[in-house]
Design an enzyme around this catalytic site. Structure first.
Site: not given
Ligand code: M6R
Length: 610
Positions: A2, A27, A75, A100-101, A490
């Site tokens: 993120c 991201r 994300w 983030n994580g 992709e």
């Protein structure tokens, strides 16, 4: 995966945060949100599903005014993309947090906090952290102390930014396993996952170390390290132009980045090669010492960077005569290894923040490798800071999720490294000079390939309605085929597989028919005649071939064979040049299919979670 951004300033922060989110969107982009502490000392929050543009549109009608704020582009890892799972998360109506994580022990903390009366409104791991900090705040009465106490209980990877309405003049941030940078302004300060987010407001940055926790105010930054010691972190200036995060005249970042390749390949060579030789010292003051007596090279990377490592294996074994193994980081980190004596550990990563690559590096450092060398594109990234020796690629910021210029600059750096290693292992001067001459030709050859853009766009029409495709190459062109297939799947979502051409008859040939385009990279080299036999095998089954070859390879266009003629290149540098038409092919197929080229579905640029 993120992106987080935060600001404390004299001015309203909404615009700064929104622009930061736009720049971090690579991201993650399934939802976005912002929390600002307003003049009335309350937390105002906006969250929207979808891209940052949706948040921006919503905020046009309902702006958030205030001088302190945090924002997030997501994300999804825990919980679907939805408004309730979008960040910032809150505990009560006074504390807001962006993360983030991944918090690995979030389930047990969730149960504990639930038992104490905290109510959860989302499925995320982040909300647990919000409540944990709020719980501490009730007894400690200080946001900084509450965050410190909370992170002592967290397992996993995180970069956090937290604000509390009762303390409207600062934000508290910390990092453990996820990137976080502080942007240093004048009378204002900022934080973000990536310095690109903050380029419109500053070019001075401070990179937090693992375990650091920082108190960010308009006029000051105070940092404690993991041991609770007050520390200063060096301020560095961003070296690339502030416009490097803009698309300029191009329709997509990916196209811009493909076109930047002649320049950035040259920049990666600069100061590292003369007309005839590699300047070993330019790889680092200790390079000579570290490369001496290397008996084996272990390369670790993910995705495109792994493909660069695969090309390097051909070079290292051929030119340096040193055995080389290559493995994807996510596999390497979870198995036992037999480490040969004097093995150099080489990590390749565009971002320098890929979780699996970093974990592999950290293991390797404990495991007795001779030294750790990083090839990386982001100065100040974790990989750069934690490696013994670093060769920076000079690609500049890469925004498109599909890696392009990062790959070709990685190859350039890897070839320079190979020559330095090869010299230690007796590569004759004349051969080094021949290859260095070939490297100098690469930027021009890449420009020649870019001039074929129109023809490649034409060729791409043949792929538009297809669901599957094969990519073939032999020798060091096999990883190029892998990279071409990765690019196509992709961004165009067409299923693409790559094979060493000699493997075709061992299975994949069964798939070949007129609905399966077969892309082949065929520069003139020792293997080209064998490759041509493989192409005949495809033709005989009614397959349609799209061949990228030079004149000397002598592949003739015919029914079922489309040939795109590329410049003649040295066999050693051919993987760099032959990658470019495959990038353009994927790009044009994606544009024709109308997919989101720069931000393909389900992916994120920087994979900072496992
Ligand atoms: O930043 P890194 O080079 O470590 O990233 C590794 C992969 O995630 C990355 O190359 C990915 O495969 C690209 N999206 C491919 O285009």
């Amino acid at each position: 995966m993120c992106g987080i951004v935060g600001a404390v300033s004299e001015r309203d922060v909404q615009g700064i945060l929104l622009e930061g989110l736009r720049r971090l969107e690579y991201r993650g982009y399934d939802s976005a949100g912002m929390a600002v502490i307003g003049g009335d000392h309350s937390v105002q929050r906006a969250r929207e599903v979808g891209k940052v543009a949706s948040l921006a549109a919503a905020m046009k009608t309902n702006p958030l005014a205030g001088h302190l704020g945090i924002a997030h582009t997501r994300w999804a890892t825990h919980g679907e993309p939805s408004q309730i799972n979008a960040h910032p998360h809150m505990s009560g109506d006074r504390l807001a947090i962006v993360h983030n994580g991944i918090i690995e022990n979030y389930q047990e903390l969730r149960e504990e906090l639930r038992g104490e009366g905290f109510e959860f409104t989302s499925q995320t791991d982040t909300e647990v952290v919000a409540h944990l900090i709020e719980k501490n705040y009730r007894s400690l009465g200080s946001l900084y102390d509450s965050v410190r106490a909370a992170i002592a209980r967290l397992r996993g990877a995180y970069a956090l930014a937290v604000v509390h309405a009762d303390e409207p003049d600062h934000l508290v941030v910390c990092r453990e396993g996820s990137p976080l940078v502080i942007g240093v302004g004048i009378g204002e300060n900022f934080i973000a996952s990536d310095q690109l987010a903050l380029l419109p407001v500053t070019d001075r940055f401070m990179f937090l170390e693992e375990g650091d926790i920082a108190d960010i105010r308009k006029d000051g930054i105070a940092i404690l390290d993991r041991e609770g010691q007050s520390v200063e972190r060096e301020i560095t200036r961003f070296e690339h132009g502030a416009d490097s995060a803009d698309k300029g005249e191009y329709r997509h970042f990916m196209l811009k980045e493909i076109y930047e390749q002649p320049r950035v390949i040259k920049a990666t060579m600069e100061g590292r090669v003369t007309n005839t030789r590699v300047l070993e010292q330019a790889l680092g003051t200790d390079a000579e010492n570290l490369l001496e007596n290397v008996r084996h090279v272990q390369i670790i990377a993910c995705g495109t960077s792994y493909h660069a490592g695969m090309v390097a294996r051909y070079w290292i074994e051929e030119l340096a005569g040193v055995p080389c193994s290559v493995e994807v980081a996510s596999e390497f980190r979870y198995r036992k290894h037999v480490i040969q004596q004097d093995t150099l550990f080489l990590c390749i990563s565009q971002s320098g923040e890929t979780a699996d690559t970093l974990a592999a590096l950290r293991q390797a450092k404990k495991a007795g490798f001779r030294a750790a060398l990083a090839i990386c594109n982001v100065p100040g990234s974790s990989l750069v800071r934690e490696s013994d020796l670093v060769i920076m690629t000079q690609a500049g910021p890469e925004i498109g999720v599909a890696s392009t210029k990062a790959f070709t600059t990685q190859l350039t750096a890897l070839l320079i490294f190979t020559l330095a290693l090869a010299r230690q292992n007796g590569l004759p001067e004349e051969q080094e000079a021949e290859i260095v001459k070939a490297i100098h030709l690469v930027p021009g050859q890449v420009s020649d390939v870019l001039a074929l853009d129109g023809e490649i766009a034409e060729m791409s029409k043949a792929f538009m309605d297809k669901h599957h495709s094969l990519f073939l190459g032999r020798g060091s062109q096999f990883p190029v085929a892998l990279e071409g297939a990765l690019k196509l799947k992709e961004i165009s979502y067409i299923h693409a597989e790559a094979y060493p051409a000699g493997e075709l008859k061992h299975g994949p040939l069964a798939l070949v028919d007129s609905e399966m385009p077969v892309v082949t990279v065929a520069p003139n080299n020792d293997l080209v005649e064998k490759l041509k036999s493989n192409l005949e095998e495809v033709r005989a089954r009614g397959g349609e071939l799209f061949v990228f070859a030079d004149k000397m390879a002598n592949v003739k266009p015919d029914e079922g064979i489309h040939v795109m003629q590329l410049p003649s290149v040295h066999p050693i540098t051919a993987p760099i040049v032959y990658t470019v038409p495959l990038q353009l092919l994927s790009y044009h197929v994606a544009v024709l299919k109308g997919t989101d080229v720069d931000q393909p579905r389900n992916l994120a640029k920087s994979v900072t979670v496992e």
